[in-house]
Design a protein around this motif. Structure first.
Motif, PDB file in Angstrom:
ATOM      1  N   LYS A  65       7.074  -5.531   1.096  1.00 51.53           N
ATOM      2  CA  LYS A  65       6.588  -4.716  -0.017  1.00 51.53           C
ATOM      3  C   LYS A  65       7.454  -5.014  -1.234  1.00 51.53           C
ATOM      4  CE  LYS A  65       5.740  -0.558   1.140  1.00 51.53           C
ATOM      5  NZ  LYS A  65       5.858   0.856   1.529  1.00 51.53           N
ATOM      6  N   THR A  66       6.804  -5.477  -2.319  1.00 48.90           N
ATOM      7  CA  THR A  66       7.547  -5.735  -3.547  1.00 48.90           C
ATOM      8  C   THR A  66       7.702  -4.428  -4.310  1.00 48.90           C
ATOM      9  OG1 THR A  66       5.608  -6.238  -4.898  1.00 48.90           O
ATOM     10  CG2 THR A  66       6.590  -8.066  -3.674  1.00 48.90           C
ATOM     11  N   ILE A  67       8.808  -4.308  -5.036  1.00 47.58           N
ATOM     12  CA  ILE A  67       9.126  -3.083  -5.772  1.00 47.58           C
ATOM     13  C   ILE A  67       9.258  -3.421  -7.257  1.00 47.58           C
ATOM     14  CG2 ILE A  67      10.763  -1.169  -5.989  1.00 47.58           C
ATOM     15  CD1 ILE A  67       9.353  -1.291  -3.243  1.00 47.58           C
ATOM     16  N   ASP A  68       8.612  -2.631  -8.112  1.00 45.50           N
ATOM     17  CA  ASP A  68       8.688  -2.819  -9.553  1.00 45.50           C
ATOM     18  C   ASP A  68      10.098  -2.497 -10.037  1.00 45.50           C
ATOM     19  OD1 ASP A  68       8.381  -1.504 -12.462  1.00 45.50           O
ATOM     20  OD2 ASP A  68       6.812  -3.024 -12.171  1.00 45.50           O
ATOM     21  N   ASP A  69      10.696  -3.420 -10.805  1.00 44.13           N
ATOM     22  CA  ASP A  69      12.065  -3.233 -11.293  1.00 44.13           C
ATOM     23  C   ASP A  69      12.192  -2.016 -12.201  1.00 44.13           C
ATOM     24  OD1 ASP A  69      12.984  -5.461  -9.967  1.00 44.13           O
ATOM     25  OD2 ASP A  69      12.708  -6.796 -11.669  1.00 44.13           O
ATOM     26  N   GLU A  70      11.206  -1.764 -13.026  1.00 43.98           N
ATOM     27  CA  GLU A  70      11.291  -0.689 -14.014  1.00 43.98           C
ATOM     28  C   GLU A  70      10.959   0.685 -13.435  1.00 43.98           C
ATOM     29  OE1 GLU A  70       8.981  -1.842 -17.407  1.00 43.98           O
ATOM     30  OE2 GLU A  70      10.015  -3.772 -17.548  1.00 43.98           O
ATOM     31  N   SER A  71       9.843   0.777 -12.708  1.00 41.02           N
ATOM     32  CA  SER A  71       9.405   2.085 -12.206  1.00 41.02           C
ATOM     33  C   SER A  71       9.962   2.419 -10.825  1.00 41.02           C
ATOM     34  CB  SER A  71       7.877   2.137 -12.153  1.00 41.02           C
ATOM     35  OG  SER A  71       7.392   1.278 -11.131  1.00 41.02           O
ATOM     36  N   GLY A  72      10.351   1.397 -10.059  1.00 40.15           N
ATOM     37  CA  GLY A  72      10.828   1.613  -8.699  1.00 40.15           C
ATOM     38  C   GLY A  72       9.699   1.837  -7.703  1.00 40.15           C
ATOM     39  N   GLU A  73       8.450   1.689  -8.154  1.00 41.41           N
ATOM     40  CA  GLU A  73       7.287   1.896  -7.274  1.00 41.41           C
ATOM     41  C   GLU A  73       6.881   0.588  -6.601  1.00 41.41           C
ATOM     42  OE1 GLU A  73       4.017   3.892  -9.105  1.00 41.41           O
ATOM     43  OE2 GLU A  73       5.314   5.339 -10.114  1.00 41.41           O
ATOM     44  N   ALA A  74       6.250   0.728  -5.438  1.00 43.84           N
ATOM     45  CA  ALA A  74       5.748  -0.436  -4.714  1.00 43.84           C
ATOM     46  C   ALA A  74       4.603  -1.067  -5.503  1.00 43.84           C
ATOM     47  CB  ALA A  74       5.275  -0.018  -3.332  1.00 43.84           C
ATOM     48  N   LYS A  75       4.630  -2.408  -5.612  1.00 38.23           N
ATOM     49  CA  LYS A  75       3.614  -3.125  -6.381  1.00 38.23           C
ATOM     50  C   LYS A  75       2.610  -3.848  -5.498  1.00 38.23           C
ATOM     51  CE  LYS A  75       4.844  -5.695  -9.821  1.00 38.23           C
ATOM     52  NZ  LYS A  75       5.546  -6.593 -10.757  1.00 38.23           N
ATOM     53  N   SER A  76       3.128  -4.564  -4.499  1.00 36.91           N
ATOM     54  CA  SER A  76       2.235  -5.394  -3.690  1.00 36.91           C
ATOM     55  C   SER A  76       2.827  -5.640  -2.317  1.00 36.91           C
ATOM     56  CB  SER A  76       1.997  -6.740  -4.398  1.00 36.91           C
ATOM     57  OG  SER A  76       3.202  -7.469  -4.493  1.00 36.91           O
ATOM     58  N   ILE A  77       1.988  -6.217  -1.477  1.00 37.08           N
ATOM     59  CA  ILE A  77       2.432  -6.680  -0.164  1.00 37.08           C
ATOM     60  C   ILE A  77       2.341  -8.198  -0.199  1.00 37.08           C
ATOM     61  CG2 ILE A  77       2.028  -6.670   2.331  1.00 37.08           C
ATOM     62  CD1 ILE A  77       2.725  -3.896   1.282  1.00 37.08           C
ATOM     63  N   VAL A  78       3.473  -8.842   0.128  1.00 37.13           N
ATOM     64  CA  VAL A  78       3.530 -10.295   0.154  1.00 37.13           C
ATOM     65  C   VAL A  78       3.783 -10.733   1.587  1.00 37.13           C
ATOM     66  CG1 VAL A  78       4.813 -12.332  -0.623  1.00 37.13           C
ATOM     67  CG2 VAL A  78       4.358 -10.470  -2.223  1.00 37.13           C
ATOM     68  N   GLU A  79       3.006 -11.707   2.023  1.00 33.65           N
ATOM     69  CA  GLU A  79       3.201 -12.285   3.355  1.00 33.65           C
ATOM     70  C   GLU A  79       4.026 -13.558   3.191  1.00 33.65           C
ATOM     71  OE1 GLU A  79       0.610 -14.007   7.107  1.00 33.65           O
ATOM     72  OE2 GLU A  79      -0.239 -14.127   5.098  1.00 33.65           O
ATOM     73  N   ILE A  80       5.196 -13.578   3.826  1.00 33.14           N
ATOM     74  CA  ILE A  80       6.035 -14.775   3.848  1.00 33.14           C
ATOM     75  C   ILE A  80       5.705 -15.507   5.144  1.00 33.14           C
ATOM     76  CG2 ILE A  80       8.381 -15.700   3.833  1.00 33.14           C
ATOM     77  CD1 ILE A  80       7.957 -14.174   1.308  1.00 33.14           C
ATOM     78  N   TYR A  81       5.355 -16.789   5.022  1.00 37.47           N
ATOM     79  CA  TYR A  81       5.002 -17.562   6.208  1.00 37.47           C
ATOM     80  C   TYR A  81       5.649 -18.939   6.120  1.00 37.47           C
ATOM     81  CZ  TYR A  81       1.430 -19.518   3.080  1.00 37.47           C
ATOM     82  OH  TYR A  81       0.774 -20.108   2.023  1.00 37.47           O
ATOM     83  N   GLU A  82       5.757 -19.587   7.280  1.00 39.31           N
ATOM     84  CA  GLU A  82       6.383 -20.904   7.355  1.00 39.31           C
ATOM     85  C   GLU A  82       5.334 -21.946   7.695  1.00 39.31           C
ATOM     86  OE1 GLU A  82      10.192 -23.081   9.523  1.00 39.31           O
ATOM     87  OE2 GLU A  82       9.598 -21.082  10.151  1.00 39.31           O
TER      88      GLU A  82
END
Length: 179
Positions: A65-82
């Motif tokens: 879960k990515t977090i917005d630097d300014e608001s501190g709220e969750a922005k998106s879900i990123v899938e890290i894959y190899e």
């Protein structure tokens, strides 16, 4: 055949040894101490069984879960894959898209990514193992369309993403997603 003679025991030596043993008696733990030891062992086992595995994770592969630097709220879900010993990251879900634009595009991106939907976009690419971290790749910020050199690592169960411009950098902290 004659049996060998039993070794002679010096009775005074045996008595001396017995007296030494009496002087230093072996103390066994009392029931209360045994109970405390059992309790500590049980607690340690339970902690290991129930502590989330993300605390011990060192691999960045998974959902974050990515977090917005300014608001501190969750922005998106990123899938890290190899893929082929290289890490990639794709936005799989936008958590708070604007109500008037539920499927935003990357307006400020250049090239093939210009005006492409952010959801589904590969924003992290080319990351190779580098000790306990991954580096050598780049990350795209869809909000400003800029790409940054990148390094990432897992620390205390959280993903640290550091983007570089020359010798300046900014580090974000992404949180694991349990699904």
């Amino acid at each position: 055949m004659k049996e060998p003679a039993a070794p002679r025991v010096n009775r005074s030596e045996a008595e001396k040894h017995r007296q030494e043993l009496k002087a230093y008696p072996l103390e066994l733990p009392h029931e209360e101490e045994k109970s405390k030891m059992r309790s500590r062992l049980l607690t340690a086992v339970l902690i290991l069984l129930f502590v989330p595995s993300a605390v011990f994770a060192t691999s960045p592969i998974g959902l974050w879960k990515t977090i917005d630097d300014e608001s501190g709220e969750a922005k998106s879900i990123v899938e890290i894959y190899e893929q082929d010993s290289t890490l990639y990251g794709r936005v799989i879900e936008l958590l708070n898209p604007p109500p008037d634009n539920p499927n935003p595009v990357c307006e400020k991106c250049e090239g093939d990514r210009k005006d492409e939907p952010i959801e589904g976009m590969v924003i992290l690419h080319g990351m190779k193992p580098d000790g306990d971290a991954w580096s050598g790749g780049a990350i795209l910020d869809p909000e400003n369309g800029k790409t940054y050199r990148c390094k990432l690592w897992v620390e205390n169960g959280k993903l640290k993403i550091r983007g570089y411009v020359t010798f300046f950098y900014r580090t974000q902290e992404w949180l694991p997603v349990e699904r």
